[in-house]
Design a protein around this motif. Structure first.
Motif, short mmCIF file in Angstrom:
data_model
loop_
_atom_site.label_atom_id
_atom_site.label_comp_id
_atom_site.label_asym_id
_atom_site.label_seq_id
_atom_site.Cartn_x
_atom_site.Cartn_y
_atom_site.Cartn_z
N GLY A 173 0.82 -1.20 0.00
CA GLY A 173 0.00 0.00 0.00
C GLY A 173 0.85 1.25 0.00
N SER A 174 0.26 2.33 -0.48
CA SER A 174 1.02 3.56 -0.66
C SER A 174 1.10 4.42 0.60
CB SER A 174 0.40 4.38 -1.80
OG SER A 174 -0.96 4.69 -1.50
N SER A 175 0.10 4.31 1.48
CA SER A 175 0.07 5.16 2.67
C SER A 175 -0.95 4.61 3.66
CB SER A 175 -0.29 6.60 2.32
OG SER A 175 -1.63 6.67 1.84
N CYS A 176 -0.84 5.06 4.89
CA CYS A 176 -1.82 4.67 5.91
C CYS A 176 -3.22 5.12 5.53
CB CYS A 176 -1.44 5.27 7.26
SG CYS A 176 0.12 4.69 7.95
N GLU A 177 -3.32 6.37 5.07
CA GLU A 177 -4.65 6.90 4.77
C GLU A 177 -5.28 6.18 3.59
OE1 GLU A 177 -1.59 9.89 3.07
OE2 GLU A 177 -1.85 8.64 4.87
N ALA A 178 -4.47 5.73 2.62
CA ALA A 178 -5.03 4.98 1.49
C ALA A 178 -5.54 3.62 1.95
CB ALA A 178 -3.98 4.82 0.40
N LEU A 179 -4.80 2.98 2.84
CA LEU A 179 -5.26 1.70 3.38
C LEU A 179 -6.57 1.86 4.15
CD1 LEU A 179 -1.99 0.00 4.68
CD2 LEU A 179 -3.45 -0.78 2.82
N ALA A 214 -9.21 12.47 0.51
CA ALA A 214 -8.54 13.38 -0.41
C ALA A 214 -7.93 14.59 0.31
CB ALA A 214 -9.52 13.86 -1.47
N LYS A 215 -8.40 14.88 1.51
CA LYS A 215 -7.89 16.05 2.25
C LYS A 215 -6.68 15.73 3.12
CE LYS A 215 -12.55 18.00 2.43
NZ LYS A 215 -13.71 18.36 3.30
N ASP A 254 -0.44 5.58 11.92
CA ASP A 254 -0.68 6.96 12.34
C ASP A 254 -1.19 7.00 13.77
OD1 ASP A 254 0.04 8.21 9.96
OD2 ASP A 254 -1.96 8.05 9.10
N ALA A 255 -0.67 7.94 14.55
CA ALA A 255 -1.13 8.10 15.93
C ALA A 255 -2.62 8.41 15.98
CB ALA A 255 -0.33 9.20 16.62
N GLU A 256 -3.13 9.05 14.94
CA GLU A 256 -4.55 9.38 14.91
C GLU A 256 -5.43 8.13 14.95
OE1 GLU A 256 -2.31 12.84 13.40
OE2 GLU A 256 -2.29 10.69 12.92
N TRP A 257 -4.96 7.05 14.33
CA TRP A 257 -5.73 5.80 14.36
C TRP A 257 -5.87 5.30 15.79
CZ3 TRP A 257 -8.87 3.54 11.13
CH2 TRP A 257 -9.19 2.18 11.30
N GLU A 258 -4.78 5.38 16.54
CA GLU A 258 -4.81 4.98 17.95
C GLU A 258 -5.78 5.84 18.74
OE1 GLU A 258 -3.75 2.34 19.65
OE2 GLU A 258 -1.80 2.86 20.52
N HIS A 259 -5.71 7.14 18.51
CA HIS A 259 -6.49 8.05 19.36
C HIS A 259 -7.97 8.07 19.01
CE1 HIS A 259 -3.58 9.83 22.15
NE2 HIS A 259 -2.72 9.44 21.24
N VAL A 260 -8.32 7.78 17.79
CA VAL A 260 -9.74 7.61 17.46
C VAL A 260 -10.32 6.46 18.27
CG1 VAL A 260 -11.30 6.82 15.65
CG2 VAL A 260 -9.72 8.69 15.20
N SER A 281 -7.55 16.28 9.72
CA SER A 281 -8.03 15.59 8.53
C SER A 281 -7.99 14.08 8.71
CB SER A 281 -7.21 16.00 7.30
OG SER A 281 -7.38 17.36 7.01
N ARG A 282 -6.90 13.60 9.29
CA ARG A 282 -6.81 12.17 9.57
C ARG A 282 -7.85 11.74 10.61
NH1 ARG A 282 -1.61 12.97 7.85
NH2 ARG A 282 -0.71 11.23 6.66
N LEU A 283 -8.03 12.54 11.62
CA LEU A 283 -9.00 12.20 12.65
C LEU A 283 -10.40 12.04 12.07
CD1 LEU A 283 -7.84 14.52 15.59
CD2 LEU A 283 -7.71 12.02 15.52
N ARG A 284 -10.79 12.93 11.16
CA ARG A 284 -12.14 12.85 10.57
C ARG A 284 -12.29 11.58 9.72
NH1 ARG A 284 -11.60 18.61 10.56
NH2 ARG A 284 -10.53 18.58 8.55
N LEU A 285 -11.28 11.31 8.88
CA LEU A 285 -11.35 10.10 8.06
C LEU A 285 -11.34 8.85 8.93
CD1 LEU A 285 -11.15 8.47 5.42
CD2 LEU A 285 -8.65 8.77 5.54
N TYR A 286 -10.43 8.81 9.90
CA TYR A 286 -10.27 7.60 10.70
C TYR A 286 -11.46 7.36 11.63
CZ TYR A 286 -5.42 7.50 9.06
OH TYR A 286 -4.29 7.45 8.28
N THR A 287 -12.11 8.43 12.06
CA THR A 287 -13.30 8.26 12.90
C THR A 287 -14.41 7.55 12.12
OG1 THR A 287 -12.80 10.20 14.27
CG2 THR A 287 -15.10 9.47 14.20
#
Length: 329
Positions: A173-179, A214-215, A254-260, A281-287
């Motif tokens: 995979g290319s990135s955490c957010e893409a996964l 995308a953000k 990403d730490a955001e994944w943990e904190h969500v 931006s990560r928090l919103r997607l990961y939530t």
């Protein structure tokens, strides 16, 4: 699989207990602990009243109908002795407590599966203490926060399961957010096939997931995270000191994944664990992605013979309501 699974007995586990704890020890009783869905967790009580915990990884102990784990997929089925020992060792290296490993066996000569025996942290869970006495939980919460700080300081230029990255590999995979985006889309599709309320908003859900992804801007380094750290995954010893369990899924991400997940599971107690500097931006997607996974996963588990379905139904229902609320905004 039919609902005819039998828990391991004292006779089944006696050879493992002797190998782990001493040939002269006598295993008196065995209790299968509730909550395990990927491995069997058994309390072993010996002749002198001392206890230890046995983990057993085998098809009969795994209630998830999942394909074999892909080590290069951070979200693939997190089950197995190799993942457990790699994560246990990494936690020890950063100074975060987890039950001490007393013995491991991958020969399958003692049981029809891999096994480990670890110390029994017998002070109950942090979840139980938070319900019973929130004031008394302040100290273990502070110690847990310090442990999370130590984990956050442990970073890597690649993301993936600890067992892969610590051996020089990397996730696909290319990135955490893409996964996360791609898994969220799969979870939405899967949940919509089982739940009409999800099907009714499926198109809007897909659009929302893609728009949020995308953000998100690229990131060069990744943080050591548990990934599913709820208060039920923190056990206390008799002195109230915490230790992390269910560590097979630990990864660099990403730490955001943990904190969500922390925010979802700790609720009003999350403030003791929160940190500054997380990416909105990560928090919103990961939530949204986390809620989707906590609908799709429990619904899939309920297709099988999981012996305690009511909590899984409750998890799916709560997170479905959260998804519907988020998609309306």
């Amino acid at each position: 699989m039919t609902n005819d699974r039998a828990a391991l007995t004292r006779s089944d586990l006696a050879p493992l207990a002797r190998a782990a704890l001493g040939a002269g020890r006598r295993l008196e009783t065995v209790t299968r602990l509730r909550g395990g869905s990927k491995k069997g967790v058994y309390r072993l009580t010996l002749e002198d009243g001392s206890t230890a915990i046995a983990y057993v990884w085998s098809p009969d102990e795994d209630y998830w109908d999942e394909p074999p784990a892909d080590p290069c997929d951070p979200f693939s089925h997190a089950s197995g002795l190799d993942l457990f020992t790699a994560s246990h060792d990494r936690l020890g290296a950063v100074g975060v407590r987890t039950p001490r490993v007393l013995f491991t066996d991958s020969t399958r000569a003692l049981l029809p599966g891999d096994a480990a025996v670890v110390e029994d942290l017998d002070g109950g869970s942090l979840e139980e203490l938070l319900h019973r006495d929130p004031l008394a939980a302040a100290r273990p919460l502070a110690e847990l926060s310090a442990g999370l700080t130590a984990m956050r300081a442990c970073t890597a230029p690649r993301f993936g399961k600890v067992a892969v990255v610590d051996r020089g590999g990397s996730a696909s995979g290319s990135s955490c957010e893409a996964l996360v985006r791609d898994r969220a889309l799969r979870d939405a599709e899967e949940a919509a096939a089982r739940e009409p309320r999800m099907a009714a908003v499926r198109e809007r859900l897909d659009d929302r997931v893609r728009s949020l992804a995308a953000k998100v801007r690229p990131r060069a380094r990744h943080t050591f995270v548990h990934g599913e750290l709820g208060p039920d995954h923190v056990l206390l010893d008799r002195h109230g000191r915490p230790g992390l369990i269910d560590v097979e899924g630990l990864m660099y991400f990403d730490a955001e994944w943990e904190h969500v997940f922390l925010r979802l599971r700790f609720g009003r107690h999350y403030d003791a664990l929160g940190v500054a500097g997380l990416d909105d931006s990560r928090l919103r997607l990961y939530t949204l992605a986390m809620h989707l996974n906590l609908v799709a996963g429990p619904l899939r588990l309920l297709d099988g013979d999981f012996p305690d379905p009511a909590p899984m139904r409750a998890i799916a229902e709560y997170n479905l309501r959260c998804v519907l609320e988020l998609v309306r905004r």
